[in-house]
Design a protein around this motif. Structure first.
Motif, mmCIF file in Angstrom:
data_model
loop_
_atom_site.group_PDB
_atom_site.id
_atom_site.type_symbol
_atom_site.label_atom_id
_atom_site.label_comp_id
_atom_site.label_asym_id
_atom_site.label_seq_id
_atom_site.Cartn_x
_atom_site.Cartn_y
_atom_site.Cartn_z
ATOM 1 N N PRO A 9 0.837 -1.198 0.000
ATOM 2 C CA PRO A 9 0.000 0.000 0.000
ATOM 3 C C PRO A 9 0.875 1.253 0.000
ATOM 4 C CG PRO A 9 0.034 -0.968 2.191
ATOM 5 C CD PRO A 9 0.864 -1.862 1.319
ATOM 6 N N TYR A 11 0.854 5.554 0.111
ATOM 7 C CA TYR A 11 0.190 6.848 0.209
ATOM 8 C C TYR A 11 1.274 7.921 0.247
ATOM 9 C CZ TYR A 11 -2.515 10.694 2.139
ATOM 10 O OH TYR A 11 -3.104 11.914 2.355
ATOM 11 N N GLU A 13 4.101 8.198 -1.393
ATOM 12 C CA GLU A 13 5.388 7.535 -1.174
ATOM 13 C C GLU A 13 6.357 7.772 -2.331
ATOM 14 O OE1 GLU A 13 6.181 6.382 1.591
ATOM 15 O OE2 GLU A 13 4.560 5.305 2.580
ATOM 16 N N ASP A 48 -3.038 4.525 -2.742
ATOM 17 C CA ASP A 48 -4.170 4.872 -1.883
ATOM 18 C C ASP A 48 -4.480 6.370 -2.007
ATOM 19 O OD1 ASP A 48 -6.090 4.936 0.050
ATOM 20 O OD2 ASP A 48 -4.706 4.814 1.737
ATOM 21 N N ALA A 103 5.510 0.366 2.116
ATOM 22 C CA ALA A 103 6.351 0.864 1.032
ATOM 23 C C ALA A 103 7.673 1.433 1.550
ATOM 24 C CB ALA A 103 5.603 1.936 0.260
ATOM 25 N N ASP A 104 7.744 1.748 2.841
ATOM 26 C CA ASP A 104 8.873 2.539 3.318
ATOM 27 C C ASP A 104 10.129 1.732 3.647
ATOM 28 O OD1 ASP A 104 7.979 1.252 5.515
ATOM 29 O OD2 ASP A 104 7.355 3.030 6.611
ATOM 30 N N GLN A 106 10.765 -0.207 6.014
ATOM 31 C CA GLN A 106 11.119 -0.343 7.437
ATOM 32 C C GLN A 106 11.180 -1.810 7.820
ATOM 33 O OE1 GLN A 106 8.100 2.433 9.299
ATOM 34 N NE2 GLN A 106 9.914 2.893 10.501
ATOM 35 N N LYS A 140 6.710 6.562 20.502
ATOM 36 C CA LYS A 140 6.036 5.551 19.678
ATOM 37 C C LYS A 140 6.151 4.168 20.314
ATOM 38 C CE LYS A 140 4.745 4.285 15.166
ATOM 39 N NZ LYS A 140 4.212 4.890 13.983
ATOM 40 N N ARG A 204 13.399 -3.766 12.923
ATOM 41 C CA ARG A 204 12.757 -2.739 12.118
ATOM 42 C C ARG A 204 13.707 -1.568 11.921
ATOM 43 N NH1 ARG A 204 7.122 -1.508 10.722
ATOM 44 N NH2 ARG A 204 6.703 0.687 10.997
ATOM 45 N N ARG A 207 12.700 4.572 8.455
ATOM 46 C CA ARG A 207 12.073 4.761 7.164
ATOM 47 C C ARG A 207 13.146 5.073 6.112
ATOM 48 N NH1 ARG A 207 7.845 6.681 4.304
ATOM 49 N NH2 ARG A 207 5.854 6.054 5.189
ATOM 50 N N SER A 212 6.560 9.509 8.234
ATOM 51 C CA SER A 212 5.470 8.601 8.604
ATOM 52 C C SER A 212 4.124 9.129 8.117
ATOM 53 C CB SER A 212 5.439 8.429 10.108
ATOM 54 O OG SER A 212 4.309 7.665 10.458
ATOM 55 N N LYS A 213 3.308 8.218 7.588
ATOM 56 C CA LYS A 213 1.960 8.598 7.157
ATOM 57 C C LYS A 213 0.954 8.277 8.253
ATOM 58 C CE LYS A 213 3.785 9.565 3.145
ATOM 59 N NZ LYS A 213 5.178 9.368 3.560
ATOM 60 N N LYS A 218 -4.043 9.425 13.603
ATOM 61 C CA LYS A 218 -4.388 8.176 12.911
ATOM 62 C C LYS A 218 -4.057 6.968 13.776
ATOM 63 C CE LYS A 218 -4.072 9.021 7.931
ATOM 64 N NZ LYS A 218 -3.266 8.729 6.748
HETATM 65 N N1 UDP Z 1 -0.565 4.184 3.987
HETATM 66 C C1 UDP Z 1 -1.654 4.100 3.139
HETATM 67 N N2 UDP Z 1 -2.713 4.952 3.332
HETATM 68 C C2 UDP Z 1 -2.736 5.876 4.338
HETATM 69 C C3 UDP Z 1 -1.617 5.931 5.214
HETATM 70 C C4 UDP Z 1 -0.549 5.078 5.017
HETATM 71 O O1 UDP Z 1 -1.679 3.267 2.233
HETATM 72 O O2 UDP Z 1 -3.711 6.625 4.440
HETATM 73 C C5 UDP Z 1 0.590 3.272 3.787
HETATM 74 C C6 UDP Z 1 1.930 3.932 3.652
HETATM 75 O O3 UDP Z 1 2.181 4.338 2.334
HETATM 76 C C7 UDP Z 1 2.885 2.839 4.105
HETATM 77 C C8 UDP Z 1 2.063 2.086 5.139
HETATM 78 O O4 UDP Z 1 0.699 2.446 4.920
HETATM 79 O O5 UDP Z 1 3.225 1.957 3.047
HETATM 80 C C9 UDP Z 1 2.470 2.378 6.570
HETATM 81 O O6 UDP Z 1 2.554 3.759 6.796
HETATM 82 P P1 UDP Z 1 3.790 4.425 7.569
HETATM 83 O O7 UDP Z 1 5.028 3.723 7.209
HETATM 84 O O8 UDP Z 1 3.773 5.896 7.315
HETATM 85 O O9 UDP Z 1 3.395 4.139 9.080
HETATM 86 P P2 UDP Z 1 4.424 3.943 10.312
HETATM 87 O O10 UDP Z 1 5.429 2.905 9.879
HETATM 88 O O11 UDP Z 1 5.033 5.259 10.556
HETATM 89 O O12 UDP Z 1 3.559 3.462 11.442
#
Ligand code: UDP
Ligand code: MG
Length: 332
Positions: A9, A11, A13, A48, A103-104, A106, A140, A204, A207, A212-213, A218
């Motif tokens: 997924p 968003y 990115e 997304d 996608a990131d 991590q 976090k 892990r 990024r 972060s998204k 959220k």
């Molecule tokens: N993502 C998405 N839609 C959203 C928010 C996030 O598809 O509305 C995707 C984002 O592109 C990533 C994954 O969900 O591939 C996890 O997001 P992120 O890495 O930012 O979260 P974190 O690792 O910081 O918890």
């Protein structure tokens, strides 16, 4: 050989998309070389509703590697959980096994091979589990751990320190697709499928690029959703509190009567204090009772599958008779 689909997924990115595609294609190539997956395995990017160039980059990647990179574009931003679901369900009919990954980068792509091995050993779901959370901020890390603990207290089964990096067999995705609920918390659903599962462990990373998204808002929404979609315990807590306060009102009754008879009270105080405690308790009790029914309605409304049949040993009628007659034939 099994065809693997890696669902990603995305968003906003654009900064990491090419890197992710490169890293994942390399993993696919290696697995194909080692004969662990079929050569037509692929990566499925799910856009997304990104507001940046993400979709354009996915198109470019698809153009450059049409055999390995595919994409779907959602009409708007629906959030990580739905985007992932869209990807898994799209991949289901086009592959035998899926892996979901952010996608990131991590999550460590090098454990994908171990996931596939565990799948070949007969596991339907393989969870990617973070060994440590060194790279996460203190905030976090503690909030996430509090969240897992809270989920445990509320009776929701989740895998500790597992985010949505996970392998699922075709039949696991098929079964998952029967869960029609809109309040989706994937991590809580997977244990309900009941298949044989295993874990792989990894560290892990930070990024790869971008930020972060998942802002705090959220994250809190996801946490609340996780609990409220799987547990009606909070309602039972209200009921319990009602009962407790009624019990306290009995103590208050004793205390008020003693005060009354020892003569240290202002007129009217005794009846007033008793009414407050008793009525408060009764009200909470009533809300809790109504809540119990609402909880039941909530569970019914979800219409979750009630069971999942894994294997059926069918009786083959006539099989035994055939054998008997074969023996007779031989004797003749
Ligand atoms: N993502 C998405 N839609 C959203 C928010 C996030 O598809 O509305 C995707 C984002 O592109 C990533 C994954 O969900 O591939 C996890 O997001 P992120 O890495 O930012 O979260 P974190 O690792 O910081 O918890
Ligand atoms: Mg991330």
């Amino acid at each position: 050989m099994d065809k693997l689909a890696i669902v990603v997924p995305c968003y906003n990115e654009e900064e990491v998309l090419k890197l992710a595609s490169e890293a994942l294609r390399e993993v696919l190539d290696q697995l194909v070389q080692k004969n662990k997956i079929s050569p037509d395995s692929f990566i499925l990017f799910v856009n997304d509703g990104s507001k940046d160039n993400t979709w354009k980059l996915i198109e470019e990647e698809h153009g450059a590697h049409p055999g390995q990179v595919c994409g779907i574009k959602l009409a708007g931003n629906v959030g990580h959980q739905f985007a992932l679901t869209a990807g898994l369900i799209t991949a289901k009919d086009r592959s035998d096994v899926t892996i979901s990954i952010d996608a990131d980068l991590q999550d460590d792509v090098s454990v994908i091979e171990e996931m596939v091995d565990k799948y070949h050993e007969g596991n339907d779901i393989v969870y990617g589990v973070r060994r440590e959370r060194k790279t996460d901020t203190f905030f976090k890390r503690t909030t996430a751990q509090a969240f897992y603990r809270m989920m445990g207290i509320m009776g929701v089964k989740t895998v500790y320190n597992h985010a949505d990096f996970r392998l699922m067999s075709g039949r696991a995705v098929e079964e998952f697709s029967k869960y029609k609920e809109t309040n989706l918390f994937l991590r809580g659903l997977m244990p309900l499928l009941g298949y044989r599962t295993d874990c792989v462990y990894y560290d892990r990373r930070e990024r790869a690029a971008g930020e972060s998204k998942y802002p705090l808002k959220k994250m809190l929404a996801l946490a609340f959703n996780g609990i409220s979609s799987f547990s009606v315990k909070p309602i039972s807590l209200i009921l319990g509190m009602g009962l407790f306060i009624i019990f306290v009102s009995l103590l208050a009754l004793v205390y008020a009567l003693i005060s009354y008879f020892t003569g240290h009270v202002v007129p009217g105080w005794t009846s007033l204090i008793l009414s407050i405690w008793l009525l408060g308790g009764l009200q909470l009790l009533a809300i809790g009772m109504v809540g119990q029914y609402i909880g039941k309605v909530y569970i019914e409304v979800k219409q979750r599958p009630r069971y999942n049949i894994e294997t059926v040993l069918e009786c083959e009628h006539g099989a035994g008779e055939v054998k008997l007659s074969e023996m007779e034939n031989r004797e003749e």
